[in-house]
Motif scaffolding. Structure first.
Motif, PDB file in Angstrom:
ATOM      1  N   HIS A   1       4.655   0.539  -7.866  1.00  0.00           N
ATOM      2  CA  HIS A   1       3.594  -0.371  -7.941  1.00  0.00           C
ATOM      3  C   HIS A   1       4.102  -1.714  -6.923  1.00  0.00           C
ATOM      4  O   HIS A   1       5.108  -2.340  -7.189  1.00  0.00           O
ATOM      5  N   LEU A   2       3.458  -1.693  -5.883  1.00  0.00           N
ATOM      6  CA  LEU A   2       4.063  -2.679  -4.791  1.00  0.00           C
ATOM      7  C   LEU A   2       3.248  -3.915  -5.000  1.00  0.00           C
ATOM      8  O   LEU A   2       1.916  -4.054  -4.805  1.00  0.00           O
ATOM      9  N   MET A   3       3.894  -5.047  -5.430  1.00  0.00           N
ATOM     10  CA  MET A   3       3.398  -6.604  -5.401  1.00  0.00           C
ATOM     11  C   MET A   3       3.962  -7.327  -4.348  1.00  0.00           C
ATOM     12  O   MET A   3       4.633  -8.162  -4.810  1.00  0.00           O
ATOM     13  N   ILE A   4       3.546  -6.742  -3.116  1.00  0.00           N
ATOM     14  CA  ILE A   4       4.119  -7.572  -1.917  1.00  0.00           C
ATOM     15  C   ILE A   4       2.979  -7.848  -1.053  1.00  0.00           C
ATOM     16  O   ILE A   4       1.959  -7.371  -0.879  1.00  0.00           O
ATOM     17  N   ALA A   5       3.385  -8.810  -0.259  1.00  0.00           N
ATOM     18  CA  ALA A   5       2.546  -9.335   0.956  1.00  0.00           C
ATOM     19  C   ALA A   5       2.809  -8.449   2.031  1.00  0.00           C
ATOM     20  O   ALA A   5       3.669  -7.534   1.926  1.00  0.00           O
ATOM     21  N   ASP A   6       1.622  -8.105   2.920  1.00  0.00           N
ATOM     22  CA  ASP A   6       1.978  -7.836   4.228  1.00  0.00           C
ATOM     23  C   ASP A   6       2.150  -6.061   3.702  1.00  0.00           C
ATOM     24  O   ASP A   6       3.020  -5.442   4.480  1.00  0.00           O
ATOM     25  N   VAL A   7       1.429  -5.479   3.001  1.00  0.00           N
ATOM     26  CA  VAL A   7       1.696  -4.174   2.399  1.00  0.00           C
ATOM     27  C   VAL A   7       1.356  -2.902   3.478  1.00  0.00           C
ATOM     28  O   VAL A   7       2.000  -2.141   3.248  1.00  0.00           O
ATOM     29  N   ASP A   8       0.360  -3.511   4.473  1.00  0.00           N
ATOM     30  CA  ASP A   8       0.034  -2.500   5.467  1.00  0.00           C
ATOM     31  C   ASP A   8       1.449  -2.257   6.145  1.00  0.00           C
ATOM     32  O   ASP A   8       1.725  -1.098   6.651  1.00  0.00           O
ATOM     33  N   ARG A   9       2.241  -3.228   6.366  1.00  0.00           N
ATOM     34  CA  ARG A   9       3.394  -2.812   7.099  1.00  0.00           C
ATOM     35  C   ARG A   9       4.587  -2.298   6.408  1.00  0.00           C
ATOM     36  O   ARG A   9       5.378  -1.475   6.682  1.00  0.00           O
ATOM     37  N   TRP A  10       4.766  -2.625   5.028  1.00  0.00           N
ATOM     38  CA  TRP A  10       5.950  -2.281   4.168  1.00  0.00           C
ATOM     39  C   TRP A  10       5.504  -1.115   3.453  1.00  0.00           C
ATOM     40  O   TRP A  10       6.643  -0.472   3.022  1.00  0.00           O
ATOM     41  N   GLY A  11       4.319  -0.936   3.057  1.00  0.00           N
ATOM     42  CA  GLY A  11       3.998   0.334   2.009  1.00  0.00           C
ATOM     43  C   GLY A  11       4.621   1.745   2.427  1.00  0.00           C
ATOM     44  O   GLY A  11       4.932   2.419   1.406  1.00  0.00           O
ATOM     45  N   PRO A  12       4.138   1.811   3.755  1.00  0.00           N
ATOM     46  CA  PRO A  12       4.467   3.394   3.924  1.00  0.00           C
ATOM     47  C   PRO A  12       5.788   4.027   3.774  1.00  0.00           C
ATOM     48  O   PRO A  12       6.185   5.133   3.521  1.00  0.00           O
ATOM     49  N   GLY A  13       6.871   2.820   3.984  1.00  0.00           N
ATOM     50  CA  GLY A  13       8.450   3.174   3.768  1.00  0.00           C
ATOM     51  C   GLY A  13       8.487   3.854   2.348  1.00  0.00           C
ATOM     52  O   GLY A  13       9.519   4.594   2.230  1.00  0.00           O
ATOM     53  N   TYR A  14       7.791   3.629   1.357  1.00  0.00           N
ATOM     54  CA  TYR A  14       7.885   3.937   0.040  1.00  0.00           C
ATOM     55  C   TYR A  14       7.517   5.454   0.052  1.00  0.00           C
ATOM     56  O   TYR A  14       8.336   6.181  -0.677  1.00  0.00           O
ATOM     57  N   ALA A  15       6.238   5.599   0.601  1.00  0.00           N
ATOM     58  CA  ALA A  15       5.912   7.089   0.662  1.00  0.00           C
ATOM     59  C   ALA A  15       7.044   7.892   1.437  1.00  0.00           C
ATOM     60  O   ALA A  15       7.494   8.860   1.041  1.00  0.00           O
ATOM     61  N   GLU A  16       7.471   7.495   2.576  1.00  0.00           N
ATOM     62  CA  GLU A  16       8.369   8.202   3.387  1.00  0.00           C
ATOM     63  C   GLU A  16       9.886   8.196   2.603  1.00  0.00           C
ATOM     64  O   GLU A  16      10.435   9.220   2.886  1.00  0.00           O
ATOM     65  N   ALA A  17      10.242   7.516   1.777  1.00  0.00           N
ATOM     66  CA  ALA A  17      11.391   7.617   1.069  1.00  0.00           C
ATOM     67  C   ALA A  17      11.116   8.816  -0.163  1.00  0.00           C
ATOM     68  O   ALA A  17      12.199   9.050  -0.783  1.00  0.00           O
TER      69      ALA A  17
END
Ligand code: DX5
Ligand code: ZN
Length: 220
Positions: free
Chosen positions: A64-80
């Motif tokens: 559950h990402l409660m973060i700004a700029d999630v378009d930039r940082w979100g994909p890394g969690y899927a890649e992990a």
């Protein structure tokens, strides 16, 4: 409807995350709350911790990402290697591209809404998604009181999901306990985050099992 209980470790002993996760073998997934002190006024952990948890366990990881700029940082969690990645719609400029990127990386794509954000403007996004998370507290902290005012939105979201074929999971997060889980299930939720109700108990796994039974029984 299949019921899933996904405990949040936010209020567990974060110095012993591996052991805390092992205390809930009956859980259907482990909910990891990533906070950046920008989107919410609290700070937890980020990608290095999630990657370490991934290396440590085969459990279903529900990020559950409660973060700004999630378009930039979100994909890394899927890649992990997380099985499910949830972004807040309030933090995304391009949710279609983000959802497609998450799915392309092998994760389920999920959209979260704060209590005051309506679902209706996002109906056209549902085919891009695998889950909708409705916050039943303001995001940022565990241990807050469940907001009954979100119940009608749970019902409306269930109706929209059913209209689109019914495959999406509908998760609720915040103040979920023995006292509140039944009304959420009746309103249409099928996936339940519980943080303090599970980890402030002496027997977290027993709470997971009883929450599961309660939700299933409420659906009759
Ligand atoms: C709050 C988090 C929740 C939180 C739930 O912003 O997203 O996942 O850990 O904790 P409880 O169940 O205590 O409300
Ligand atoms: Zn959460």
């Amino acid at each position: 409807m299949e019921i899933r209980i996904t405990p949040s470790v936010l209020n567990a002993d974060l110095a012993n995350l591996s052991a805390e996760i092992a205390r809930v073998p009956s859980a259907d997934g482990i909910h990891l709350d990533v906070m950046d002190n920008r989107f919410v006024p609290n700070l937890t952990f980020g990608l290095p911790v999630v990657a370490s948890v991934r290396a440590d366990t085969d459990r279903f990881l529900d990020i559950h990402l409660m973060i700004a700029d999630v378009d930039r940082w979100g994909p890394g969690y899927a890649e992990a290697g997380a099985e499910s990645v949830t972004f807040h719609i309030e933090a995304s400029e391009d949710p279609v591209t983000l959802a497609r990127t998450l799915r392309a990386a092998g994760a389920r794509a999920s959209m979260a809404l704060k209590p005051g954000t309506a679902i209706e403007p996002y109906e056209d996004l549902l085919p891009e998604l695998d889950m909708v998370l409705l916050m039943t507290v303001e995001p940022g902290f565990g241990g807050q009181a469940f907001m009954n005012s979100v119940l009608p939105k749970i019902e409306r979201t269930r109706a929209l999901i059913d209209k689109h074929g019914g495959q999406l999971w509908l998760q609720v997060d915040g103040g979920i306990s023995a006292e509140t889980i039944e009304r959420c299930a009746i309103a249409g939720a099928d996936t339940f985050v519980a943080g303090s109700a599970v980890y402030r108990s002496d027997d977290p796994d027993a709470i997971v099992r009883s929450l599961h039974e309660q939700a299933a029984a409420a659906l009759g």
